[in-house]
Motif scaffolding. Structure first.
Motif, PDB file in Angstrom:
ATOM      1  N   MET A   1      -6.069  -1.048  -4.151  1.00 15.77           N
ATOM      2  CA  MET A   1      -4.984  -0.411  -3.245  1.00 15.77           C
ATOM      3  C   MET A   1      -4.818  -1.440  -1.698  1.00 15.77           C
ATOM      4  SD  MET A   1      -7.080   2.986  -0.530  1.00 15.77           S
ATOM      5  CE  MET A   1      -5.984   3.822   1.078  1.00 15.77           C
ATOM      6  N   ASP A   2      -3.606  -0.849  -1.350  1.00 16.95           N
ATOM      7  CA  ASP A   2      -3.009  -2.262  -0.767  1.00 16.95           C
ATOM      8  C   ASP A   2      -3.190  -1.784   0.942  1.00 16.95           C
ATOM      9  OD1 ASP A   2      -1.396  -3.231  -2.426  1.00 16.95           O
ATOM     10  OD2 ASP A   2       0.308  -2.707  -1.215  1.00 16.95           O
ATOM     11  N   ILE A   3      -3.031  -2.639   1.797  1.00 23.10           N
ATOM     12  CA  ILE A   3      -4.449  -2.435   2.870  1.00 23.10           C
ATOM     13  C   ILE A   3      -2.695  -2.383   3.729  1.00 23.10           C
ATOM     14  CG2 ILE A   3      -5.907  -3.339   4.985  1.00 23.10           C
ATOM     15  CD1 ILE A   3      -7.781  -5.098   2.496  1.00 23.10           C
ATOM     16  N   GLU A   4      -2.323  -1.732   4.343  1.00 25.72           N
ATOM     17  CA  GLU A   4      -2.025  -1.812   4.836  1.00 25.72           C
ATOM     18  C   GLU A   4      -1.855  -1.864   6.546  1.00 25.72           C
ATOM     19  OE1 GLU A   4       1.542  -1.225   2.517  1.00 25.72           O
ATOM     20  OE2 GLU A   4       1.731  -1.602   3.874  1.00 25.72           O
ATOM     21  N   SER A   5      -0.699  -2.662   7.716  1.00 22.48           N
ATOM     22  CA  SER A   5      -0.671  -2.852   8.985  1.00 22.48           C
ATOM     23  C   SER A   5      -0.057  -1.792   9.089  1.00 22.48           C
ATOM     24  CB  SER A   5      -0.449  -4.442   9.212  1.00 22.48           C
ATOM     25  OG  SER A   5       0.877  -4.132   8.258  1.00 22.48           O
ATOM     26  N   GLY A   6      -1.258  -1.406  10.626  1.00 23.65           N
ATOM     27  CA  GLY A   6      -0.467   0.092  11.064  1.00 23.65           C
ATOM     28  C   GLY A   6      -0.908   0.638  10.924  1.00 23.65           C
ATOM     29  N   THR A   7      -2.110   1.588  10.586  1.00 23.85           N
ATOM     30  CA  THR A   7      -2.776   2.778  10.312  1.00 23.85           C
ATOM     31  C   THR A   7      -3.160   3.020  11.319  1.00 23.85           C
ATOM     32  OG1 THR A   7      -4.707   1.525  10.300  1.00 23.85           O
ATOM     33  CG2 THR A   7      -4.055   1.861   8.114  1.00 23.85           C
TER      34      THR A   7
ATOM     35  N   PRO B   1      -5.148  -6.771  -1.731  1.00 23.68           N
ATOM     36  CA  PRO B   1      -3.836  -6.605  -1.943  1.00 23.68           C
ATOM     37  C   PRO B   1      -3.666  -6.367  -0.035  1.00 23.68           C
ATOM     38  CG  PRO B   1      -3.935  -5.719  -3.621  1.00 23.68           C
ATOM     39  CD  PRO B   1      -5.370  -5.893  -2.637  1.00 23.68           C
ATOM     40  N   LEU B   2      -3.199  -7.302   0.600  1.00 23.41           N
ATOM     41  CA  LEU B   2      -3.312  -7.111   1.811  1.00 23.41           C
ATOM     42  C   LEU B   2      -1.364  -7.594   2.600  1.00 23.41           C
ATOM     43  CD1 LEU B   2      -4.669  -6.587   5.135  1.00 23.41           C
ATOM     44  CD2 LEU B   2      -4.671  -9.585   5.237  1.00 23.41           C
ATOM     45  N   VAL B   3      -0.770  -6.593   3.233  1.00 23.42           N
ATOM     46  CA  VAL B   3       0.604  -6.223   3.645  1.00 23.42           C
ATOM     47  C   VAL B   3       0.617  -6.459   5.047  1.00 23.42           C
ATOM     48  CG1 VAL B   3       2.569  -5.469   3.480  1.00 23.42           C
ATOM     49  CG2 VAL B   3       0.891  -5.648   1.076  1.00 23.42           C
TER      50      VAL B   3
ATOM     51  N   THR C   1       2.366 -11.074   2.341  1.00 24.09           N
ATOM     52  CA  THR C   1       1.767 -10.292   1.139  1.00 24.09           C
ATOM     53  C   THR C   1       1.272 -11.481   0.716  1.00 24.09           C
ATOM     54  OG1 THR C   1       3.969  -9.543   0.823  1.00 24.09           O
ATOM     55  CG2 THR C   1       1.534  -9.461  -0.813  1.00 24.09           C
ATOM     56  N   LEU C   2      -0.532 -11.083   0.747  1.00 24.39           N
ATOM     57  CA  LEU C   2      -1.622 -12.229   0.580  1.00 24.39           C
ATOM     58  C   LEU C   2      -2.618 -11.087  -0.187  1.00 24.39           C
ATOM     59  CD1 LEU C   2      -3.830 -13.350   3.483  1.00 24.39           C
ATOM     60  CD2 LEU C   2      -2.189 -12.121   3.434  1.00 24.39           C
TER      61      LEU C   2
END
Length: 264
Positions: free
Chosen positions: A1-7, A238-240, A229-230
């Motif tokens: 699961m991607d960790i999206e910035s801006g939750t 995964p971190l975006v 992205t890393l």
């Protein structure tokens, strides 16, 4: 699961931080903090700019309440995602990830002229020393491999004769993905291709820079680090990380009807 910035919870935290500190935090956890660096802001103190009093590193430290470690750099006139670690151990891990090309970087730029839909420039770059910071550096270093991939996202032709050779002026919105990380790589590669970045006072075209200042009140270089992205250096997830646009970028995107094209 991607960790999206801006939750939602992060956005609430961002709002609080921005109220107390003039830095935009786009992601933070116990190991990392990422900001949206404004154009013109130095990453850290430099002998080259002794008169400066604002630095991304110090502002970020004050905002999060602990020391932070830079793990990569953005040129002073470039805006966008800037990542820091909160410990030296994580900093070493991230630095290695950048060095080993395990971090994907995506930039947006406005360049002069119409560029092909996509392509790659593989053009080695010579070492560019700073007058003071690199005073004792080896100036005879061979040119270093430098590779940049590009994609043209949108184009516009304006009814202004910025150059005496043409009755109109053409510009492209570009996605630039550096495979290597040489100093001023994107700026120098775009100049090498004869499509300099608008607003670049070192490698750009002064006529077009002047036109954008006069016509659109654009006083900055139009290069923005839109996305990193890393894999998270501690959790492995995964971190975006994405950074939004400032007023000048937003004005250009709206004026040229490029808002949808510029979305990450």
């Amino acid at each position: 699961m991607d960790i999206e910035s801006g939750t939602d919870s992060q956005l609430d935290s961002q709002t609080d931080n921005q109220t107390d500190n003039p830095i935009e935090i786009i992601y933070e956890d116990e190991h990392l903090v990422a900001i949206n660096k404004e154009a013109g802001l130095l990453v850290h103190r430099s002998w080259l700019d002794k008169g400066e009093t604002r630095f991304a590193m110090q502002l970020t430290r004050d905002a999060v309440g602990c020391h932070v470690f830079p793990v990569h750099r953005l040129d002073r006139p470039t805006s966008g995602v800037l990542l820091f670690s909160k410990s030296s151990a994580v900093a070493r891990s991230l630095t290695e990830a950048f060095t080993e090309h395990k971090v994907a970087k995506q930039y947006l730029a406005v360049v002069r002229g119409f560029m092909p839909e996509k392509g790659t420039v593989d053009y080695a770059l010579s070492f560019k020393p700073d007058a003071i910071a690199d005073k004792f550096a080896d100036l005879d270093k061979p040119a270093q491999e430098a590779v940049t991939h590009w994609q043209s996202l949108a184009q516009i032709e304006l009814p202004f004769a910025v150059s005496k050779k043409h009755d109109t002026s053409r510009y492209s919105l570009m996605s630039l993905i550096p495979e290597t990380g040489r100093k001023h790589q994107l700026r120098r590669h775009m100049r090498h291709l004869f499509h300099p970045i608008v607003g670049d006072t070192s490698y750009g075209d002064g006529r077009h820079n002047k036109f954008f200042r006069a016509q659109y009140d654009c006083t900055r270089m139009l290069l923005h680090a839109q996305m990193l992205t890393l894999d998270h250096p501690v959790t492995g997830e995964p971190l975006v990380l994405t950074a939004g646009f400032d007023d000048q970028w937003t004005r250009i995107l709206q004026e040229f009807s490029w808002v949808d094209s510029a979305k990450a």
